[in-house]
Design an enzyme around this catalytic site. Structure first.
Site, PDB file in Angstrom:
ATOM      1  N   HIS A 287      57.678  30.951  41.316  1.00 37.19           N
ATOM      2  CA  HIS A 287      56.355  31.149  41.902  1.00 37.19           C
ATOM      3  C   HIS A 287      55.310  30.951  40.799  1.00 37.19           C
ATOM      4  O   HIS A 287      55.329  31.639  39.789  1.00 37.19           O
ATOM      5  CB  HIS A 287      56.285  32.576  42.462  1.00 37.19           C
ATOM      6  N   HIS A 330      54.053  42.813  39.519  1.00 35.91           N
ATOM      7  CA  HIS A 330      53.422  42.428  38.265  1.00 35.91           C
ATOM      8  C   HIS A 330      52.430  43.476  37.779  1.00 35.91           C
ATOM      9  O   HIS A 330      51.931  44.292  38.544  1.00 35.91           O
ATOM     10  CB  HIS A 330      52.724  41.061  38.403  1.00 35.91           C
ATOM     11  N   GLU A 336      42.160  43.126  39.552  1.00 40.84           N
ATOM     12  CA  GLU A 336      42.105  42.322  40.765  1.00 40.84           C
ATOM     13  C   GLU A 336      41.460  43.086  41.912  1.00 40.84           C
ATOM     14  O   GLU A 336      41.952  44.144  42.318  1.00 40.84           O
ATOM     15  CB  GLU A 336      43.522  41.909  41.192  1.00 40.84           C
ATOM     16  N   HIS A 361      43.406  46.617  42.261  1.00 39.07           N
ATOM     17  CA  HIS A 361      44.496  46.907  41.337  1.00 39.07           C
ATOM     18  C   HIS A 361      43.960  46.693  39.931  1.00 39.07           C
ATOM     19  O   HIS A 361      43.749  45.555  39.508  1.00 39.07           O
ATOM     20  CB  HIS A 361      45.694  45.993  41.609  1.00 39.07           C
ATOM     21  N   HIS A 367      51.788  46.480  40.784  1.00 31.48           N
ATOM     22  CA  HIS A 367      51.566  46.241  42.210  1.00 31.48           C
ATOM     23  C   HIS A 367      52.350  44.997  42.599  1.00 31.48           C
ATOM     24  O   HIS A 367      53.023  44.383  41.780  1.00 31.48           O
ATOM     25  CB  HIS A 367      50.079  46.095  42.532  1.00 31.48           C
TER      26      HIS A 367
END
Length: 431
Positions: A287, A330, A336, A361, A367
């Site tokens: 990803h 992560h 964020e 976050h 999270h």
């Protein structure tokens, strides 16, 4: 009033446009006598001595000079609009909110702004303010922020934004950016509107460098649109509200502030259709980092570490082999703030994160996908899958986001948000 529904393409290009033929001076920005007796005025978005490739300024030719106004006095509306720094202590806790409720009384776009948090300082010209809005009435006045440029993300209800340089019609799945200091007015196309605002105190938003991606991809410059010149010749009182060093001030003109007959330069309001974003993704495995979804960036004094990145998660194909496809668990040096414009976000399919809602976050706090999204991802057949009918976005910043007292005590705050990660079983190792 002239036609206000046409646009010119380009991002950061020098644009020349006039609502009345012959209004633009030729050869001199500030000639001794401007055509038709108009007044020449320069709007500078950067210091005069900024490098040429970063210098942003526009010449305006208007019916009256902007300097013609009475003194500003404090404005006591918009009770929940604030600026960083905040006096609330920073919190490491993950936060999520339901959508804003609609106001009980008619509320225009300015008074409907509610600050959720921010970073940096308006005085130091660093960081961002993060606001949401819920409006049910048209503005019959003008507004501008002297503190930063405003990136507007409609979520429900289209907006008609009249600016000094023309009109922007902005609907959900589009964004608009109003430069610092530019006056504007918001009317509602459908009677009510809700959405998000990033007030950027730092370096102006620009397109990110593409690096190894090459010449094409992500947001293309030609898809950004600026309005053609438009003006309002109206001699009746108009209130102008400005945000200055976190405070709100107002004055009343005896005429419309939208009286720019012609302009040329590279500092102007613009809009962008998020559905035109050219998504880059993996076709093998793993990803990729969400930086491949960056639409705009405001750089900081640390190369590669943004004052603010504007990132979207649009419809796209997922084709990676043997790879966990939603965002993995992560912890980031960046903080964020996320919002959802439409559909569902692929890392939060367990509910709770809905269009009009938001989450935060802060840096270095773990999270990732909720349990329902995780179980679906690890159990799915890894064939090419089209993610459709969705549009999420993220304001990502190098600084910790401090939330306002309103945001921490609001009834829209989901006090059980931590529970979305509470049911993961312990991994079982071989004996």
């Amino acid at each position: 009033m002239t036609d206000a529904s046409r646009y010119l393409p380009g991002f950061g290009n020098h644009v020349s446009t006039e609502a009345v033929p012959g209004a633009l001076p030729i050869g001199r920005n500030s000639p001794q006598k401007v055509p038709f007796g108009l007044y020449a005025e320069q709007l500078s978005g950067t210091a005069f001595t900024a490098p040429r490739h970063e210098n942003r300024r526009t010449w305006l030719y208007r019916l009256r000079p902007t300097a013609q106004h009475p003194a500003f006095t404090p404005y006591h509306g918009a009770p929940h609009l604030q600026s960083a720094p905040f006096d609330t202590p920073p919190s490491p806790n993950r936060l999520r909110w339901d959508p804003l409720p609609w106001p009980d009384t008619p509320t225009d776009w300015v008074d409907g702004l509610i600050t959720y948090g921010g970073t940096g300082s308006v005085a130091d010209q660093t960081g961002v303010g993060i606001h949401l809005y819920a409006a049910t009435a048209d503005m019959d006045r003008a507004f501008f922020s002297a503190d930063g440029e405003l990136l507007i993300v409609p979520q429900e209800g289209a907006l008609a934004i009249d600016t000094e340089m023309g009109r922007l019609d902005v609907a959900p799945l589009q964004i608009a950016v109003i430069p610092r200091g530019v006056r504007f007015r918001v009317t509602l196309r459908g009677g009510r509107a809700r959405g998000y605002v990033c007030e950027n105190y730092g370096a102006a938003f620009r397109l990110p460098d593409l690096g190894p991606i090459g010449a094409n991809g992500l947001a293309n410059p030609r898809d950004f649109e600026v309005p053609v010149a438009w003006f309002e010749d109206r001699d009746r009182p108009c209130t102008v509200v400005q945000k200055f060093q976190g405070g709100l001030w107002q004055t009343t003109l005896d005429h419309s502030p939208f009286d720019v007959v012609a302009w040329h330069g590279n500092l102007a309001p613009y809009r962008y259709d998020l559905t035109r974003f050219n998504t880059i993704n993996t076709v093998s495995y793993d990803h990729p980092d969400p930086s491949i979804f960056t639409v705009l960036t405001s750089p900081s004094d640390t190369p590669g570490t943004a004052n603010c990145d504007v990132v979207i998660f649009p419809p796209r194909w997922m084709v990676a082999e043997g790879t966990f496809r939603p965002p993995w668990f992560h912890r980031n040096v960046m903080s964020e703030f996320m919002g959802l414009i439409a559909g569902a976000y692929d890392a939060k399919e367990g509910g709770g994160f809905v269009p009009g809602g938001a989450s935060l976050h802060n840096q270095m706090n773990g999270h990732g996908p909720d349990q329902a999204s995780y179980e679906k991802a690890v159990g799915s057949d890894l064939k090419p899958v089209r993610i459709d009918g969705t549009m999420a976005f993220m304001f990502e910043t190098r600084h910790v986001v401090r939330t306002t007292r309103w945001a921490t005590t609001s009834p829209t705050s989901q006090l059980d948000y931590d529970a979305v990660w509470g049911g993961f079983p312990k991994a079982t190792l071989p004996e």
